[in-house]
Design a protein around this motif. Sequence first.
Motif, PDB file in Angstrom:
ATOM      1  N   GLU A  44      12.061 -66.718   2.051  1.00 56.80           N
ATOM      2  CA  GLU A  44      11.511 -67.935   1.121  1.00 56.80           C
ATOM      3  C   GLU A  44      11.188 -68.933   1.928  1.00 56.80           C
ATOM      4  OE1 GLU A  44      12.400 -66.928  -3.426  1.00 56.80           O
ATOM      5  OE2 GLU A  44      13.624 -68.179  -2.335  1.00 56.80           O
ATOM      6  N   GLN A  45      12.048 -69.488   3.045  1.00 50.14           N
ATOM      7  CA  GLN A  45      11.972 -70.660   3.570  1.00 50.14           C
ATOM      8  C   GLN A  45      11.123 -70.494   4.659  1.00 50.14           C
ATOM      9  OE1 GLN A  45      16.004 -70.842   4.579  1.00 50.14           O
ATOM     10  NE2 GLN A  45      16.626 -71.469   2.733  1.00 50.14           N
ATOM     11  N   THR A  46      10.753 -69.326   5.275  1.00 49.00           N
ATOM     12  CA  THR A  46       9.898 -69.189   6.480  1.00 49.00           C
ATOM     13  C   THR A  46       8.781 -68.580   6.553  1.00 49.00           C
ATOM     14  OG1 THR A  46      11.021 -67.242   7.202  1.00 49.00           O
ATOM     15  CG2 THR A  46      11.955 -69.105   8.088  1.00 49.00           C
ATOM     16  N   TYR A  47       8.236 -68.054   5.373  1.00 48.03           N
ATOM     17  CA  TYR A  47       7.060 -67.241   5.146  1.00 48.03           C
ATOM     18  C   TYR A  47       6.020 -68.178   4.703  1.00 48.03           C
ATOM     19  CZ  TYR A  47       8.713 -62.205   5.782  1.00 48.03           C
ATOM     20  OH  TYR A  47       9.040 -61.312   6.344  1.00 48.03           O
ATOM     21  N   ASN A  48       4.581 -67.992   5.106  1.00 41.46           N
ATOM     22  CA  ASN A  48       3.525 -68.904   4.708  1.00 41.46           C
ATOM     23  C   ASN A  48       3.860 -70.144   4.258  1.00 41.46           C
ATOM     24  OD1 ASN A  48       1.031 -68.495   3.989  1.00 41.46           O
ATOM     25  ND2 ASN A  48       1.590 -68.445   1.706  1.00 41.46           N
ATOM     26  N   ASN A  49       4.417 -71.013   5.415  1.00 39.50           N
ATOM     27  CA  ASN A  49       4.965 -72.074   5.413  1.00 39.50           C
ATOM     28  C   ASN A  49       5.686 -72.498   4.054  1.00 39.50           C
ATOM     29  OD1 ASN A  49       3.263 -72.921   7.493  1.00 39.50           O
ATOM     30  ND2 ASN A  49       1.542 -72.740   6.580  1.00 39.50           N
ATOM     31  N   GLY A  50       6.383 -71.797   3.794  1.00 46.68           N
ATOM     32  CA  GLY A  50       7.636 -71.871   2.701  1.00 46.68           C
ATOM     33  C   GLY A  50       6.874 -71.422   1.299  1.00 46.68           C
ATOM     34  N   ASP A  51       5.774 -70.824   1.323  1.00 48.56           N
ATOM     35  CA  ASP A  51       5.157 -70.489   0.188  1.00 48.56           C
ATOM     36  C   ASP A  51       4.918 -68.806   0.237  1.00 48.56           C
ATOM     37  OD1 ASP A  51       3.749 -70.200  -2.201  1.00 48.56           O
ATOM     38  OD2 ASP A  51       1.846 -70.985  -1.572  1.00 48.56           O
ATOM     39  N   LEU A  52       6.122 -68.194   0.046  1.00 47.52           N
ATOM     40  CA  LEU A  52       6.254 -66.603   0.291  1.00 47.52           C
ATOM     41  C   LEU A  52       5.111 -66.247  -0.810  1.00 47.52           C
ATOM     42  CD1 LEU A  52       8.968 -64.226   0.611  1.00 47.52           C
ATOM     43  CD2 LEU A  52       7.733 -64.080  -1.189  1.00 47.52           C
ATOM     44  N   TYR A  53       5.383 -66.768  -2.045  1.00 45.45           N
ATOM     45  CA  TYR A  53       4.730 -66.310  -3.322  1.00 45.45           C
ATOM     46  C   TYR A  53       3.289 -66.608  -3.248  1.00 45.45           C
ATOM     47  CZ  TYR A  53       9.398 -65.585  -4.658  1.00 45.45           C
ATOM     48  OH  TYR A  53      10.911 -65.035  -4.546  1.00 45.45           O
ATOM     49  N   GLY A  54       2.757 -67.565  -2.416  1.00 42.68           N
ATOM     50  CA  GLY A  54       1.312 -67.830  -2.440  1.00 42.68           C
ATOM     51  C   GLY A  54       0.370 -66.858  -1.541  1.00 42.68           C
ATOM     52  N   PHE A  55       1.175 -66.002  -0.883  1.00 44.28           N
ATOM     53  CA  PHE A  55       0.331 -65.037  -0.027  1.00 44.28           C
ATOM     54  C   PHE A  55       0.016 -63.727  -0.913  1.00 44.28           C
ATOM     55  CE2 PHE A  55       0.170 -61.669   3.028  1.00 44.28           C
ATOM     56  CZ  PHE A  55      -0.879 -62.161   3.958  1.00 44.28           C
ATOM     57  N   ARG A  56      -1.247 -63.398  -0.820  1.00 44.37           N
ATOM     58  CA  ARG A  56      -1.691 -62.195  -1.683  1.00 44.37           C
ATOM     59  C   ARG A  56      -2.016 -61.122  -1.147  1.00 44.37           C
ATOM     60  NH1 ARG A  56      -0.985 -63.177  -7.480  1.00 44.37           N
ATOM     61  NH2 ARG A  56       0.370 -64.899  -7.487  1.00 44.37           N
ATOM     62  N   ASN A  57      -1.744 -60.785   0.206  1.00 44.32           N
ATOM     63  CA  ASN A  57      -2.223 -59.632   0.820  1.00 44.32           C
ATOM     64  C   ASN A  57      -0.947 -58.598   1.306  1.00 44.32           C
ATOM     65  OD1 ASN A  57      -4.287 -57.768   1.297  1.00 44.32           O
ATOM     66  ND2 ASN A  57      -4.413 -58.428   3.271  1.00 44.32           N
ATOM     67  N   TYR A  58       0.058 -59.029   0.638  1.00 50.77           N
ATOM     68  CA  TYR A  58       1.228 -57.921   1.190  1.00 50.77           C
ATOM     69  C   TYR A  58       0.796 -56.536   0.896  1.00 50.77           C
ATOM     70  CZ  TYR A  58       4.065 -62.062   1.057  1.00 50.77           C
ATOM     71  OH  TYR A  58       4.671 -63.385   1.485  1.00 50.77           O
ATOM     72  N   GLY A  59       1.606 -55.540   1.540  1.00 53.06           N
ATOM     73  CA  GLY A  59       1.362 -54.164   1.034  1.00 53.06           C
ATOM     74  C   GLY A  59       1.386 -53.868  -0.328  1.00 53.06           C
ATOM     75  N   TRP A  60       2.172 -54.550  -0.943  1.00 51.28           N
ATOM     76  CA  TRP A  60       2.154 -54.465  -2.508  1.00 51.28           C
ATOM     77  C   TRP A  60       1.004 -54.930  -3.197  1.00 51.28           C
ATOM     78  CZ3 TRP A  60       7.089 -52.483  -3.453  1.00 51.28           C
ATOM     79  CH2 TRP A  60       7.898 -52.705  -2.631  1.00 51.28           C
ATOM     80  N   ASP A  61       0.313 -56.125  -2.786  1.00 50.89           N
ATOM     81  CA  ASP A  61      -0.870 -56.375  -3.568  1.00 50.89           C
ATOM     82  C   ASP A  61      -1.911 -55.370  -3.398  1.00 50.89           C
ATOM     83  OD1 ASP A  61       0.094 -59.121  -4.367  1.00 50.89           O
ATOM     84  OD2 ASP A  61       0.152 -59.312  -2.220  1.00 50.89           O
ATOM     85  N   GLN A  62      -1.831 -54.555  -2.223  1.00 51.72           N
ATOM     86  CA  GLN A  62      -3.093 -53.739  -1.722  1.00 51.72           C
ATOM     87  C   GLN A  62      -2.844 -52.483  -2.477  1.00 51.72           C
ATOM     88  OE1 GLN A  62      -2.713 -53.064   2.459  1.00 51.72           O
ATOM     89  NE2 GLN A  62      -2.915 -55.333   3.055  1.00 51.72           N
ATOM     90  N   VAL A  63      -1.455 -51.792  -2.565  1.00 49.24           N
ATOM     91  CA  VAL A  63      -1.234 -50.745  -3.555  1.00 49.24           C
ATOM     92  C   VAL A  63      -1.374 -50.932  -4.776  1.00 49.24           C
ATOM     93  CG1 VAL A  63       0.343 -48.949  -4.211  1.00 49.24           C
ATOM     94  CG2 VAL A  63       0.050 -49.574  -1.737  1.00 49.24           C
ATOM     95  N   MET A  64      -0.983 -52.234  -5.536  1.00 49.65           N
ATOM     96  CA  MET A  64      -1.173 -52.495  -7.037  1.00 49.65           C
ATOM     97  C   MET A  64      -2.679 -52.600  -7.322  1.00 49.65           C
ATOM     98  SD  MET A  64       1.753 -52.059  -7.580  1.00 49.65           S
ATOM     99  CE  MET A  64       1.839 -52.102  -9.421  1.00 49.65           C
ATOM    100  N   ALA A  65      -3.422 -53.251  -6.268  1.00 51.45           N
ATOM    101  CA  ALA A  65      -4.734 -53.568  -6.512  1.00 51.45           C
ATOM    102  C   ALA A  65      -5.671 -52.114  -6.648  1.00 51.45           C
ATOM    103  CB  ALA A  65      -5.506 -54.237  -5.429  1.00 51.45           C
ATOM    104  N   ASN A  66      -5.083 -51.021  -5.773  1.00 52.61           N
ATOM    105  CA  ASN A  66      -5.813 -49.967  -6.026  1.00 52.61           C
ATOM    106  C   ASN A  66      -5.291 -48.805  -7.081  1.00 52.61           C
ATOM    107  OD1 ASN A  66      -6.974 -50.435  -3.529  1.00 52.61           O
ATOM    108  ND2 ASN A  66      -5.413 -49.152  -2.232  1.00 52.61           N
TER     109      ASN A  66
END
Length: 271
Positions: A44-66
């Motif tokens: 949470e502290q180090t990803y996406n400039n401290g905004d882990l939840y703002g990133f929307r292209n994790y593998g999770w996002d891909q599989v759930m979109a499909n």
Amino acid sequence: MCSALLAILTVLALTPARAHAAPATWSPPANLITPLDQVWQHQEQTYNNGDLYGFRNYGWDQVMANRGYVNYCVRWDSSATVTAAQRDAIHAALARQHKKWTDELTGHNAWPYAQVPVRVVGWAVRNRSQLQWTDTSVDIYVNDIRENAPQCGVPCGRFFNQNGRYPNCPGGVARHYDQSLWLTDGFGGGAGGDWGQRVGKEYFLNNINAADMHILLHEIGHTWGLDDFYDWTPSGVGGFLMKAGSAARITEFDAWMFRDWWRHLKSRYGY
Ligand SMILES: [Zn+2]
């Protein structure tokens, strides 16, 4: 001696393959609770400039979109030729390794999919003549060079179309690709991210039948969001896959780190 050996062989032969079942609920062993919390806080502290939840292209996002599958492009960053049999064996090996992660979710904490099929929808190559098949089972992209390597078309790539729409992909959504399997001549080590995974062509082919292709497994872990551990180790855990060089397969700690991603992201998909 012979009869004893025969008896052992018989037992092995009669033992059915165990269906993999993940724990039904978020229930990590007591000794993993603190290190899992440490890992999640660090991410949470180090990803996406401290905004882990703002990133929307994790593998999770891909599989759930499909709704439950992942599409791949193979970037054949090599001067070698490929037969149809090699193509299909590469697909099968990729699918087997991918399944090692997704099996850790089966039946767990409202994860909705019993299987997450891996489809290879495209191959990218420098010269069409390297690919020694004539069937149309995959789309072929010739000499579309990016990062000094062949890529499948930008209009079909999730990395380039993170809204999940592919209006300019000739095959439409069905032939879009979420990730690339990038196989490079003479490449040591690996790389992984939301765009896919990169390993050496020789490493992949030499380990194509290995139970655990551990570099690829590690890189697939990154695609799902898991971190590296170059400069710190969570309290009380020994070797694990995501701490490079310390384990050669998905360990219980890796599996719980993976499930922790689902625990934290699932509300984004309505679970
Ligand atoms: Zn890594």
